[in-house]
Design a protein around this motif. Structure first.
Motif, PDB file in Angstrom:
ATOM      1  N   PRO B 296      -0.372   0.960  -3.265  1.00  0.00           N
ATOM      2  CA  PRO B 296      -0.930   0.294  -2.087  1.00  0.00           C
ATOM      3  C   PRO B 296      -2.456   0.246  -2.073  1.00  0.00           C
ATOM      4  O   PRO B 296      -3.042  -0.743  -1.637  1.00  0.00           O
ATOM      5  N   ARG B 297      -3.117   1.284  -2.564  1.00  0.00           N
ATOM      6  CA  ARG B 297      -4.577   1.320  -2.479  1.00  0.00           C
ATOM      7  C   ARG B 297      -5.259   0.304  -3.389  1.00  0.00           C
ATOM      8  O   ARG B 297      -6.457   0.061  -3.242  1.00  0.00           O
ATOM      9  N   LEU B 298      -4.521  -0.274  -4.343  1.00  0.00           N
ATOM     10  CA  LEU B 298      -5.134  -1.279  -5.218  1.00  0.00           C
ATOM     11  C   LEU B 298      -4.406  -2.616  -5.171  1.00  0.00           C
ATOM     12  O   LEU B 298      -4.748  -3.544  -5.902  1.00  0.00           O
ATOM     13  N   ALA B 299      -3.414  -2.742  -4.316  1.00  0.00           N
ATOM     14  CA  ALA B 299      -2.642  -3.988  -4.251  1.00  0.00           C
ATOM     15  C   ALA B 299      -3.446  -5.077  -3.541  1.00  0.00           C
ATOM     16  O   ALA B 299      -3.923  -4.862  -2.436  1.00  0.00           O
ATOM     17  N   PRO B 300      -3.594  -6.249  -4.164  1.00  0.00           N
ATOM     18  CA  PRO B 300      -4.325  -7.345  -3.506  1.00  0.00           C
ATOM     19  C   PRO B 300      -3.672  -7.764  -2.187  1.00  0.00           C
ATOM     20  O   PRO B 300      -4.350  -8.132  -1.251  1.00  0.00           O
ATOM     21  N   ILE B 301      -2.360  -7.730  -2.148  1.00  0.00           N
ATOM     22  CA  ILE B 301      -1.622  -7.958  -0.900  1.00  0.00           C
ATOM     23  C   ILE B 301      -0.827  -6.683  -0.645  1.00  0.00           C
ATOM     24  O   ILE B 301      -0.027  -6.287  -1.474  1.00  0.00           O
ATOM     25  N   GLN B 302      -1.036  -6.042   0.498  1.00  0.00           N
ATOM     26  CA  GLN B 302      -0.333  -4.779   0.751  1.00  0.00           C
ATOM     27  C   GLN B 302       0.970  -4.997   1.510  1.00  0.00           C
ATOM     28  O   GLN B 302       1.937  -4.278   1.311  1.00  0.00           O
ATOM     29  N   GLU B 354       8.488  -9.397  -5.077  1.00  0.00           N
ATOM     30  CA  GLU B 354       8.916  -8.225  -5.850  1.00  0.00           C
ATOM     31  C   GLU B 354       8.249  -8.244  -7.213  1.00  0.00           C
ATOM     32  O   GLU B 354       7.715  -7.245  -7.672  1.00  0.00           O
ATOM     33  N   LEU B 355       8.294  -9.417  -7.834  1.00  0.00           N
ATOM     34  CA  LEU B 355       7.660  -9.591  -9.146  1.00  0.00           C
ATOM     35  C   LEU B 355       6.177  -9.250  -9.088  1.00  0.00           C
ATOM     36  O   LEU B 355       5.619  -8.646  -9.992  1.00  0.00           O
ATOM     37  N   LYS B 356       5.542  -9.622  -7.990  1.00  0.00           N
ATOM     38  CA  LYS B 356       4.104  -9.391  -7.845  1.00  0.00           C
ATOM     39  C   LYS B 356       3.768  -7.976  -7.361  1.00  0.00           C
ATOM     40  O   LYS B 356       2.611  -7.627  -7.198  1.00  0.00           O
ATOM     41  N   GLY B 357       4.800  -7.212  -7.034  1.00  0.00           N
ATOM     42  CA  GLY B 357       4.566  -5.802  -6.703  1.00  0.00           C
ATOM     43  C   GLY B 357       3.987  -5.523  -5.331  1.00  0.00           C
ATOM     44  O   GLY B 357       3.393  -4.462  -5.110  1.00  0.00           O
ATOM     45  N   VAL B 358       4.162  -6.447  -4.394  1.00  0.00           N
ATOM     46  CA  VAL B 358       3.652  -6.215  -3.034  1.00  0.00           C
ATOM     47  C   VAL B 358       4.369  -5.002  -2.438  1.00  0.00           C
ATOM     48  O   VAL B 358       5.605  -4.999  -2.358  1.00  0.00           O
ATOM     49  N   PRO B 359       3.633  -3.967  -2.032  1.00  0.00           N
ATOM     50  CA  PRO B 359       4.271  -2.691  -1.662  1.00  0.00           C
ATOM     51  C   PRO B 359       5.261  -2.764  -0.496  1.00  0.00           C
ATOM     52  O   PRO B 359       6.286  -2.109  -0.536  1.00  0.00           O
ATOM     53  N   ARG B 379       8.703  -1.629  -1.887  1.00  0.00           N
ATOM     54  CA  ARG B 379       8.857  -2.102  -3.262  1.00  0.00           C
ATOM     55  C   ARG B 379       9.159  -0.995  -4.257  1.00  0.00           C
ATOM     56  O   ARG B 379       9.859  -1.213  -5.247  1.00  0.00           O
ATOM     57  N   ASP B 380       8.645   0.220  -3.989  1.00  0.00           N
ATOM     58  CA  ASP B 380       8.812   1.269  -5.007  1.00  0.00           C
ATOM     59  C   ASP B 380      10.270   1.678  -5.187  1.00  0.00           C
ATOM     60  O   ASP B 380      10.734   1.882  -6.296  1.00  0.00           O
ATOM     61  N   GLU B 397       1.707   1.463   8.252  1.00  0.00           N
ATOM     62  CA  GLU B 397       0.518   2.186   7.799  1.00  0.00           C
ATOM     63  C   GLU B 397       0.926   3.496   7.125  1.00  0.00           C
ATOM     64  O   GLU B 397       0.427   3.843   6.051  1.00  0.00           O
ATOM     65  N   GLN B 398       1.843   4.196   7.744  1.00  0.00           N
ATOM     66  CA  GLN B 398       2.324   5.456   7.181  1.00  0.00           C
ATOM     67  C   GLN B 398       3.116   5.208   5.900  1.00  0.00           C
ATOM     68  O   GLN B 398       2.986   5.946   4.919  1.00  0.00           O
ATOM     69  N   LEU B 399       3.890   4.134   5.919  1.00  0.00           N
ATOM     70  CA  LEU B 399       4.732   3.827   4.760  1.00  0.00           C
ATOM     71  C   LEU B 399       3.874   3.553   3.521  1.00  0.00           C
ATOM     72  O   LEU B 399       4.209   3.975   2.407  1.00  0.00           O
ATOM     73  N   LEU B 400       2.766   2.855   3.708  1.00  0.00           N
ATOM     74  CA  LEU B 400       1.883   2.573   2.578  1.00  0.00           C
ATOM     75  C   LEU B 400       1.383   3.874   1.955  1.00  0.00           C
ATOM     76  O   LEU B 400       1.322   4.016   0.728  1.00  0.00           O
ATOM     77  N   ASP B 401       1.033   4.832   2.814  1.00  0.00           N
ATOM     78  CA  ASP B 401       0.627   6.148   2.308  1.00  0.00           C
ATOM     79  C   ASP B 401       1.764   6.819   1.548  1.00  0.00           C
ATOM     80  O   ASP B 401       1.559   7.383   0.480  1.00  0.00           O
TER      81      ASP B 401
END
Lengths: 491, 491
Positions: B296-302, B354-359, B379-380, B397-401
């Motif tokens: 998430p911290r480096l994903a262009p689209i979170q 999914e292919l693009k890895g959006v979290p 996504r993980d 927000e919590q989920l991204l963490d």
């Protein structure tokens, strides 16, 4: 006064030498060991970073995305668009080999590692990018395609000057693809407006927007739009260009899309760029005989705070009192340098930050503490005043805005006072030596343009936008003219 | 499932092909027309920009400043440091001419425009930078000097793979100068820690920190520190290096400073770099058979939000209800894409993101509105759940963490489960084929190192830090060994 300043040439004595001196003495850049290539020093690079940050934001707001394309371009690509290769052939750095080897004469180029096809260090990237776009564009759904890249380019220049003309420079180049002619023309003009806005609102450099004559167009463009700034010697500096490329590159690289009726059509293109040359424009527009004058919005250091005290306990007290001010300024997003180094005299520091163009200087001593005051100096006018300590952060915030507005106004007043209508070629020839933008009628021919350049070293900078035009008579040929153009000597 | 996905090779079938497929299909990069050089596409470049932003901040916090040095390096500079030129001579792109001209055979290199001295496209910049530092460093007061540059470099590689090994790549190179050996060694190790912190906390890629064997050192360094990551096939990927250069470059370029006793001394140096290779590490550590998995911290689209409704009035209602959620997420600094495009089916969109890895993916339909719910997919793990609509922004927000932590833990568990102590060379030869890091005793000789490489294609990755070491016996030569090293096959 610090000894560095002693040697700064005065503008009135030699404007060109003043610029060269200033670039070096203010630690912006220096010549490298490689002919025509400069080293951009940390202070100069910090200005470039601020410019990049803002421009990048503005580009993204238009929908452009960043990408990266190869540094090296096959020679055959460059040759595909006839005008393009003619424009750049004379300044191409060419890679011919891919290996060195040890020999009796030290390390030499390995003749066995010769490339089949020579590669050109990109002078600009239209060719390699359009060769890539060929694979990205199939249908009208893929359009518009808008990419930008921040990179280095190389144009082998014979006479170079830091920031203004160097063999290698840093820039950004936007390359867009559109379904229709109208859309592409609109994009080219929109990006010109982005550049003009950036120049005026961020650099505080007023610019004339206009369109280039055919002679001065980008090699391969149907139209080149330009922003032209006036330096303090009255010369023009082309500061950014945006090109409507028509279908030239689409045809050269066979880039077609299927329109909504499922019919193949060639794509319409633009490209647009600004470079580290903007730093040259910034320096030459605002700076003075004491050094740089930087617009607050692009200054790497916006406020410098210098404490003065003779006794250690006083210094401690000053440092303690000033800390909340530093915090408050920083919380407002203002970049502050607190310089309490004890190995330099205050006088040296004053001169050094003046040289570096820091917009606001605060000086606080033991006496100020007692009086609840602080000394403020603004770099643009060099005016000093004593202000109440309590509300200083708020005052400084406003002052930075004032300085930004003031240096823009000053530059604009100067520029406007040096734009002249002129209808007499003899008068023009005499007056153009002293600089200024001359609004003159032109018959539209390359011959007249060449004659003016030959006889006066001045060139047609652009047909300006937003100027009311009435037909007239060319001042050189006496032939009819549809509009006045701006003619000036330039960098 | 979208047709793009059909062709994504599975990791178990061919890991290497899976990687190549994924790079292209997820729109990260593609081969260019220039051998070994890639085009970094907007989505891939957006990841690089996020990496740059964070690394740049971390570098500046250590006191480093950005600057820019020339692309081209005179051949004689490269030759000054004997090991350095030996290390890079075989992969140098060489500029020999500075002009093209028209001829009967089209545009050709102008033989009259041959350079007196050939110029090398920088493979790294120690030589040109130390030639510059010579003029910047005079006294102990000028030290430490810490510059970094973000730029492109060129190393002519015979076998290339996108991100992992390309002839041109983007990187940063830090170059620092210090008064003492201790300070320089400390700087080199400090920057290694910065890289490790970035890899683990931002990329979610666990790394082993250590020091390279003499054979694997940077050409011209006294010590090379490295971070080594383990890919999902158990191979190592060298992900960043920091070099203690001793006084080698100071001596080669005569860079001395006057110490506090006014005596001249040679300066001590470091250099350190990471490159677009990090994107390769990111892909190969986390991604799966459905595509990218981005931290998430480096994903262009979170977060992507996809509304689903069959009737226009439902769609309007959904769009209206979701807007405050988008605003709230954005106000938390989260990057949100709201995809209501009506020319693609939801199933296509699901597969594509999914292919693009959006979290995180949020899906909301008319039924959800009625129930006050929203569908969340991470996504993980690809787990879906239905959550209350009211508190969704906070939950996301919590989920991204959580995702950031989870993919790090998953990668670390995998890595830790594939680090083996091994004392038997026959066993090693058999097991190393399946990947993993092998902690083995080594006698410290280049001969043994070469034998292992020759017989197993595995190399000594590093002497790891933070591992309790006891003396032992080299598994190959039977000679005494002071410490275990990590041996692995690598990219």
């Amino acid at each position: 006064m610090a000894k560095e300043l002693k040697d700064l040439t005065k503008r009135a004595d030699n404007y060109s030498q003043w610029f060269n001196d200033l670039v070096v003495k203010a630690d912006l850049a220096e010549q490298s060991a490689v002919r025509g290539c400069m080293v951009i020093k940390p202070y100069g690079y910090a200005i470039w970073e601020k410019m990049q940050q803002q421009l990048d934001k503005m580009f993204k707001e238009t929908g452009a995305q960043n990408a990266y394309f190869p540094l090296l371009i096959p020679k055959s690509f460059l040759s595909r668009e006839a005008e393009h290769v003619e424009g750049f052939a004379k300044e191409c750095a060419v890679v011919t080999h891919y290996r060195l080897k040890a020999s009796d004469n030290g390390v030499v180029v390995d003749p066995a590692a010769k490339l089949e096809e020579e590669l050109i260090v990109r002078p600009t990237s239209e060719t390699i990018i359009w060769n890539t776009y060929k694979n990205w564009i199939h249908s009208w759904r893929d359009l518009p395609l808008m990419c930008n890249q921040w990179c280095n380019v190389m144009r082998w220049e014979m006479r170079t000057r830091p920031f203004l003309r160097t063999s290698e420079f840093l820039w950004q180049e936007g390359h867009t693809a559109h379904a229709t002619r109208e859309e592409a023309e609109e994009e080219a003009q929109k990006m010109l407006k982005v550049y003009a806005k950036f120049a005026e609102e961020w650099m505080a450099v007023p610019v004339v927007q206009g369109v280039k004559s055919e002679t001065e167009r980008f090699a391969g463009a149907l139209d080149t739009y330009t922003i032209e700034a006036m330096m303090q010697d009255g010369k023009a500096l082309q500061s950014g260009t945006s090109h409507f490329l028509g279908q030239n590159f689409a045809k050269a690289f066979e880039v077609q899309y299927l329109n909504k009726e499922n019919k193949p059509e060639y794509v319409w293109a633009t490209s647009w760029g600004v470079s580290t040359r903007l730093i040259g424009a910034l320096i030459m527009t605002h700076s003075d005989d004491n050094g740089l004058v930087l617009p607050p919005r692009l200054a790497p250091i916006q406020v410098v705070i210098i404490p003065i005290a003779t006794k250690p306990e006083q210094m401690e007290q000053v440092n303690k009192e000033i800390q909340p001010v530093i915090d408050e300024l920083r919380s407002k997003g203002i970049t502050v340098k607190f310089d309490d180094a004890d190995n330099k005299r205050p006088g040296f520091k004053f001169a050094d930050y003046e040289l570096k163009g820091v917009p606001v200087r605060l000086v606080i001593g033991a006496r100020d503490l007692e009086n609840g005051t602080i000394e403020v100096m603004r770099r643009d006018t060099l005016e000093k005043e004593t202000r109440p300590f309590a509300s200083i952060a708020q005052y400084v915030e406003q002052l930075l805005d004032d300085i930004q507005q003031n240096i823009f106004k000053k530059a604009k007043d100067y520029r406007d006072a040096h734009i002249f209508e002129c209808d007499n070629y003899e008068e023009f020839k005499e007056r153009v030596k002293d600089g200024g933008f001359f609004l003159c009628h032109w018959d539209g021919t390359a011959e007249t343009e060449a004659q003016i350049k030959e006889e006066t070293q001045a060139t047609i900078r652009c047909v300006p936008f937003g100027v009311e035009q009435t037909p007239g008579v060319d001042m050189v040929s006496g032939k009819p003219s549809k509009a006045r153009v701006i003619i000036a000597r330039s960098y």
